[in-house]
Design an enzyme around this catalytic site. Structure first.
Site, PDB file in Angstrom:
ATOM      1  N   HIS A   1      -3.813  -4.961   7.636  1.00 51.44           N
ATOM      2  CA  HIS A   1      -3.829  -3.943   8.815  1.00 51.44           C
ATOM      3  C   HIS A   1      -3.155  -3.997   9.972  1.00 51.44           C
ATOM      4  O   HIS A   1      -3.146  -5.222  10.717  1.00 51.44           O
ATOM      5  CB  HIS A   1      -5.282  -3.562   9.430  1.00 51.44           C
ATOM      6  N   ASP A   2      -2.051  -3.460   9.913  1.00 52.50           N
ATOM      7  CA  ASP A   2      -0.827  -3.560  11.062  1.00 52.50           C
ATOM      8  C   ASP A   2      -0.140  -4.887  11.045  1.00 52.50           C
ATOM      9  O   ASP A   2       0.477  -4.949  12.198  1.00 52.50           O
ATOM     10  CB  ASP A   2      -1.701  -3.332  12.467  1.00 52.50           C
TER      11      ASP A   2
ATOM     12  N   ARG B   1       4.352  18.242   1.043  1.00 53.37           N
ATOM     13  CA  ARG B   1       5.253  19.326   0.510  1.00 53.37           C
ATOM     14  C   ARG B   1       4.832  20.171  -0.721  1.00 53.37           C
ATOM     15  O   ARG B   1       5.335  21.132  -1.370  1.00 53.37           O
ATOM     16  CB  ARG B   1       6.759  18.840   0.521  1.00 53.37           C
TER      17      ARG B   1
ATOM     18  N   GLU C   1      -8.580  -0.044  -2.984  1.00 48.49           N
ATOM     19  CA  GLU C   1      -9.289  -0.132  -1.560  1.00 48.49           C
ATOM     20  C   GLU C   1     -10.237   1.057  -1.595  1.00 48.49           C
ATOM     21  O   GLU C   1      -9.873   2.143  -2.041  1.00 48.49           O
ATOM     22  CB  GLU C   1      -8.712  -0.442  -0.372  1.00 48.49           C
TER      23      GLU C   1
ATOM     24  N   HIS D   1      -3.845  11.785   0.342  1.00 43.14           N
ATOM     25  CA  HIS D   1      -2.658  10.880  -0.014  1.00 43.14           C
ATOM     26  C   HIS D   1      -2.876  10.436  -1.744  1.00 43.14           C
ATOM     27  O   HIS D   1      -2.399  11.249  -2.418  1.00 43.14           O
ATOM     28  CB  HIS D   1      -2.541   9.811   0.956  1.00 43.14           C
TER      29      HIS D   1
ATOM     30  N   ASN E   1       0.678  -1.218   0.111  1.00 43.03           N
ATOM     31  CA  ASN E   1      -0.041   0.111   0.059  1.00 43.03           C
ATOM     32  C   ASN E   1       0.970   1.273  -0.036  1.00 43.03           C
ATOM     33  O   ASN E   1       1.767   1.356   0.850  1.00 43.03           O
ATOM     34  CB  ASN E   1      -0.870   0.202   1.241  1.00 43.03           C
TER      35      ASN E   1
ATOM     36  N   HIS F   1      -5.467   3.308  -1.431  1.00 37.71           N
ATOM     37  CA  HIS F   1      -6.907   3.620  -0.919  1.00 37.71           C
ATOM     38  C   HIS F   1      -7.200   5.000  -1.128  1.00 37.71           C
ATOM     39  O   HIS F   1      -7.089   5.850  -0.177  1.00 37.71           O
ATOM     40  CB  HIS F   1      -6.730   3.149   0.607  1.00 37.71           C
TER      41      HIS F   1
ATOM     42  N   ARG G   1      -9.202   8.372  -1.190  1.00 35.73           N
ATOM     43  CA  ARG G   1     -10.219   9.059  -0.239  1.00 35.73           C
ATOM     44  C   ARG G   1     -10.836  10.381  -0.915  1.00 35.73           C
ATOM     45  O   ARG G   1     -10.160  11.033  -1.565  1.00 35.73           O
ATOM     46  CB  ARG G   1      -9.821   9.102   1.318  1.00 35.73           C
TER      47      ARG G   1
ATOM     48  N   THR H   1      -8.300   6.143   9.241  1.00 37.45           N
ATOM     49  CA  THR H   1      -7.828   4.715   8.590  1.00 37.45           C
ATOM     50  C   THR H   1      -8.812   3.965   8.982  1.00 37.45           C
ATOM     51  O   THR H   1      -9.810   4.138   9.586  1.00 37.45           O
ATOM     52  CB  THR H   1      -6.415   4.491   8.937  1.00 37.45           C
TER      53      THR H   1
ATOM     54  N   GLY I   1       0.950  -1.411   4.054  1.00 43.33           N
ATOM     55  CA  GLY I   1       1.460  -0.077   4.185  1.00 43.33           C
ATOM     56  C   GLY I   1       2.186   0.903   5.021  1.00 43.33           C
ATOM     57  O   GLY I   1       3.389   0.776   5.084  1.00 43.33           O
TER      58      GLY I   1
END
Length: 238
Positions: free
Chosen positions: A191-192, A18, A70, A50, A7, A43, A45, A101, A214
């Site tokens: 996830h994690d 920046r 996603e 991002h 990810n 992913h 949004r 998240t 990710g």
């Protein structure tokens, strides 16, 4: 071997902080492929904080591995993006507006009819459909009734409990994986997951096809470098 899909949201976050195009998201994705990543996950949004929608099309036109998008299919703009970009896989995630998240899976019983419609829409375009779910056998079984191809198990609870008791942390995921096999669903997870807990998970979960990682992977790359980090993550999956 379980596939590693990286990810790249955090790379885009750094770029956007920046302005400009440094780091270059597309160049990073191509480097990830060269270094052994077997897929790229994004992913996007609605606020494009991002991954930008333009990034998705740039990636689709350049990468050689699978693109996994996603996101929340209750957003019309997301649905149109997926249909236009034609990724290999779409992972349906029930994000709430403004959510930092993903932090929960679908209630596939309550939303079964809706998810059936969305699965049919994407599969009709030749896009593999995965549904993000908690490790609950009831939710896994109901996911099969939506017509989805796969589920992605939400692994935050496993990661949180792993240090104290790996065996206990794994129990609900084993049950969920067994049900997935019984009802004919492919199995992804994410996830994690990180270098500390990934090997144990991958070794013990039957039928694990893909992990999407990710935040931890990009954080590790700050210390180890991207190539070495991907090598280490792939090593955990062997």
């Amino acid at each position: 071997m379980t596939r590693l899909s990286v990810n790249i949201n955090k790379i885009a976050t750094l770029r956007n902080s920046r302005g400009g195009n440094n780091p270059n998201v597309l160049e990073a994705a191509l480097a990830i492929e060269r270094f052994g990543g077997q897929g790229i996950t994004v992913h996007p949004r609605p606020d494009e904080r991002h991954i930008r929608y333009r990034d998705v099309f740039d990636l689709k036109g350049a990468i050689r591995t699978e693109l996994n998008i996603e996101g929340n299919c209750r957003e019309e703009k997301f649905v149109r993006l997926v249909l236009d970009a034609q990724p290999a896989q779409v992972t349906l995630v029930p994000d709430d507006p403004g959510q930092i998240t993903s932090n929960h899976g679908w209630d596939t019983v309550k939303h079964r009819s809706y998810l059936q419609d969305m699965s049919a829409l994407f599969k009709g375009e030749g896009i593999r459909v995965s549904i993000f779910v908690d490790p609950d056998p009831v939710m896994v079984a109901a996911a099969a009734e939506t017509g989805a191809d796969r589920i992605e198990l939400y692994t935050e609870a496993y990661a949180q409990e792993y240090t104290a008791d790996p065996e206990r942390a794994l129990v609900p995921y084993l049950e969920a994986a067994k049900v997935a096999q019984q009802v004919g669903l492919g199995l992804n997870a994410g996830h994690d997951l990180d270098l500390n807990n990934l090997r144990y998970f991958a070794q013990h979960i039957p039928g694990l096809l893909e992990v999407s990682i990710g935040h931890a992977l990009i954080a590790d790359a700050l210390y180890l470098g991207l190539e070495e980090t991907i090598r280490r993550y792939n090593e955990q999956l062997r």
